[in-house]
Scaffold this motif. Structure first.
Motif, mmCIF file in Angstrom:
data_model
loop_
_atom_site.group_PDB
_atom_site.id
_atom_site.type_symbol
_atom_site.label_atom_id
_atom_site.label_comp_id
_atom_site.label_asym_id
_atom_site.label_seq_id
_atom_site.Cartn_x
_atom_site.Cartn_y
_atom_site.Cartn_z
ATOM 1 N N ASP A 127 0.721 -1.091 0.116
ATOM 2 C CA ASP A 127 -0.025 0.121 0.243
ATOM 3 C C ASP A 127 1.074 0.918 0.564
ATOM 4 O OD1 ASP A 127 -2.499 -1.243 -0.126
ATOM 5 O OD2 ASP A 127 -2.863 -1.040 2.572
ATOM 6 N N LEU A 128 2.380 0.659 -0.299
ATOM 7 C CA LEU A 128 3.215 2.141 0.230
ATOM 8 C C LEU A 128 2.553 2.982 -1.100
ATOM 9 C CD1 LEU A 128 6.574 0.714 1.320
ATOM 10 C CD2 LEU A 128 4.797 2.524 2.524
ATOM 11 N N HIS A 129 2.093 2.522 -2.302
ATOM 12 C CA HIS A 129 2.057 3.223 -3.820
ATOM 13 C C HIS A 129 0.566 4.286 -3.610
ATOM 14 C CE1 HIS A 129 0.074 -0.271 -4.639
ATOM 15 N NE2 HIS A 129 -0.506 0.566 -5.568
ATOM 16 N N LEU A 154 -13.030 -3.062 -4.462
ATOM 17 C CA LEU A 154 -12.124 -3.292 -3.906
ATOM 18 C C LEU A 154 -10.707 -2.511 -4.832
ATOM 19 C CD1 LEU A 154 -10.816 -4.168 -1.228
ATOM 20 C CD2 LEU A 154 -10.785 -6.715 -2.131
ATOM 21 N N ALA A 155 -10.167 -3.171 -5.710
ATOM 22 C CA ALA A 155 -9.649 -2.150 -6.767
ATOM 23 C C ALA A 155 -8.952 -1.004 -6.353
ATOM 24 C CB ALA A 155 -9.619 -2.865 -7.832
ATOM 25 N N GLU A 156 -10.750 0.149 -6.915
ATOM 26 C CA GLU A 156 -10.700 1.582 -6.278
ATOM 27 C C GLU A 156 -9.684 1.792 -4.625
ATOM 28 O OE1 GLU A 156 -14.405 2.212 -7.357
ATOM 29 O OE2 GLU A 156 -14.326 1.947 -9.117
ATOM 30 N N GLY A 192 -6.695 0.027 -4.684
ATOM 31 C CA GLY A 192 -5.240 0.102 -5.688
ATOM 32 C C GLY A 192 -4.288 -0.815 -6.643
ATOM 33 N N CYS A 193 -5.524 -2.740 -5.831
ATOM 34 C CA CYS A 193 -5.029 -3.660 -5.561
ATOM 35 C C CYS A 193 -4.756 -3.984 -7.980
ATOM 36 C CB CYS A 193 -5.876 -4.756 -5.718
ATOM 37 S SG CYS A 193 -7.523 -5.234 -5.066
ATOM 38 N N GLN A 194 -4.219 -4.777 -8.518
ATOM 39 C CA GLN A 194 -5.034 -4.836 -9.928
ATOM 40 C C GLN A 194 -4.398 -6.815 -9.849
ATOM 41 O OE1 GLN A 194 -2.426 -2.422 -12.981
ATOM 42 N NE2 GLN A 194 -1.737 -1.361 -11.458
ATOM 43 N N TRP A 195 -5.539 -6.978 -10.134
ATOM 44 C CA TRP A 195 -5.949 -8.766 -9.848
ATOM 45 C C TRP A 195 -5.610 -9.285 -11.342
ATOM 46 C CZ3 TRP A 195 -10.395 -9.697 -6.641
ATOM 47 C CH2 TRP A 195 -9.799 -8.438 -4.817
#
Length: 410
Positions: A47-49, A311-313, A316-319
């Motif tokens: 999550d740092l990014h 959840l992506a929003e 910031g995850c990209q699955w």
């Protein structure tokens, strides 16, 4: 000790309320294993990014650094180095322990990141009847005064992390562990509480260690330093410390805790196929008889897509769609913005690294500003040409060029 590929590191993966606290409190009694209740810290590295608002300001600057300056490969190396330092110093605090368990149920949203950092780690998938999981959620959250309202929140379009846990979280794990892999092991909650010694024997064999007598009787270890440390965190299942060994009281908890509407709603969302795939066909048949509903095989795709997008929003995850466990040492650029992590520690030529950083920064600026596209495209092309020239004069340029070319041509 844990090495850079993840040997001697164990991830205990499951949706929350699946019995991971019970599994961990037994395993941590082994002389070769160290565990705390829960860690979750790999998520904070990932999550740092996101660069949330901080009191010193500079949110956009920090965000640009992680997303527009620091190369992904460098970012991943740094995350792995931090994690290794933390894991190994925790191991050193427990005399004799050689393996560490990171039990973090919500790691379902960083599975690609986990595999990129530690491809040779061991992954234990703890599986429990999904109906028992939501019943445990309902029971525990009532006990601690937290919210869990399945009938109000399951279909509600507003994002709720617990509803994500029991839908897309469960399905992500199901996809991830779909194929047999020497680095993965399936542990069923029901078997664990009915035959704990037998299941612990299997787990120890999977981990490459010898079973030690009495692991399942965790109450006998309550006065040891390791157990004191384990319970000092005060997280996880609030009821596990009330017993001294596994018991059958919660085996069919869903029958007493849930009502018909809750069972019907949840089974409709998951679809019957998942129950069959997980080995809970009999429980599904019982639910169908009780509710009088024959559930479709497929899940509620519209709801799952909504939860995935939410959840992506939020994270910031990209699955990667239908992502499965990978021990290859990293991911390719076209699947996720997390390139493979090199493990040979060869030095990157400073001029190439500088140009790569410049290239990344320019690409991010192109995404952000349409007004600068022509000018930045010229700089981008110029940077590409410079990289090609520099690579041609570097002795080991051919080796480096494979990564750089793949990145530039994606």
């Amino acid at each position: 000790m844990i090495d850079s590929k993840g040997n001697n590191l164990i991830f205990l993966l499951s949706t929350p309320r699946s019995g991971s606290s019970l599994a961990t409190v037994m395993l941590q009694n082994h002389s070769k294993i160290f565990a705390t209740q829960e860690m979750w810290f790999l998520m904070s590295l990932y999550d740092l990014h996101l660069a949330p608002q901080r009191p010193y300001g500079g949110k956009e600057i920090v965000k640009q650094f992680f997303n527009g300056v620091l190369p992904n490969d460098t970012y991943n190396r740094a995350c792995r180095a931090f994690a290794l330092q933390a894991y190994n110093e925790l191991l050193q605090s427990s005399a004799g322990a050689e393996m560490l368990i990171d039990k973090s149920p919500r790691y379902y949203y960083i599975l690609e990141f986990l595999d990129a950092l530690f491809p040779q780690s061991k992954r234990i998938w703890l599986i429990r009847n999904p109906l028992a999981v939501i019943a445990s959620y309902k029971k525990v959250n009532k006990h601690v005064g937290d919210r869990f309202q399945l009938k109000e929140d399951l279909l509600n379009p507003k994002f709720n992390i617990k509803m994500a846990d029991i839908t897309i979280g469960l399905l992500r794990y199901s996809n991830y562990f779909a194929k047999e892999n020497p680095h993965s092991h399936r542990l069923y909650y029901e078997k664990m509480v009915m035959n704990p010694q037998e299941e612990l024997h299997k787990l120890c064999n999977f981990l490459g260690i010898t079973y030690e007598d009495g692991l399942e009787k965790y109450g006998d270890f309550m006065d040891t330093p390791k157990t004191d440390l384990y319970f000092s965190m005060g997280v996880g299942d609030p009821f596990v410390g009330q017993h001294k060994e596994p018991h059958l009281d919660s085996l069919n908890i869903w029958r007493e805790v849930l009502d018909k509407q809750e069972v019907e709603m949840y089974c409709r969302v998951l679809g019957s196929k998942l129950f069959h795939d997980l080995g809970y066909s009999k429980q599904l048949e019982e639910a169908e008889r009780w509710t009088g509903v024959r559930f479709d095989a497929n899940p509620d795709e519209e709801l799952l897509q909504l939860r995935t997008r939410q959840l992506a929003e939020a994270s910031g995850c990209q699955w990667t769609e239908n992502y499965q466990l990978s021990t290859a040492g990293g991911l390719t650029d076209d699947k996720l913005d997390l390139p493979a992590i090199s493990t040979d520690h060869e030095a990157v030529h400073p001029q190439v690294l500088q140009l790569q950083i410049t290239l990344r920064a320019l690409e991010k600026r192109l995404e952000k500003s349409h007004n600068e596209q022509k000018q930045l495209r010229s700089k981008l092309d110029h940077t590409k040409r410079k990289i090609e020239r520099v690579k041609s004069i570097i002795p080991f340029g051919n080796h480096l060029s494979q990564w750089a070319s793949a990145y530039l041509n994606k």
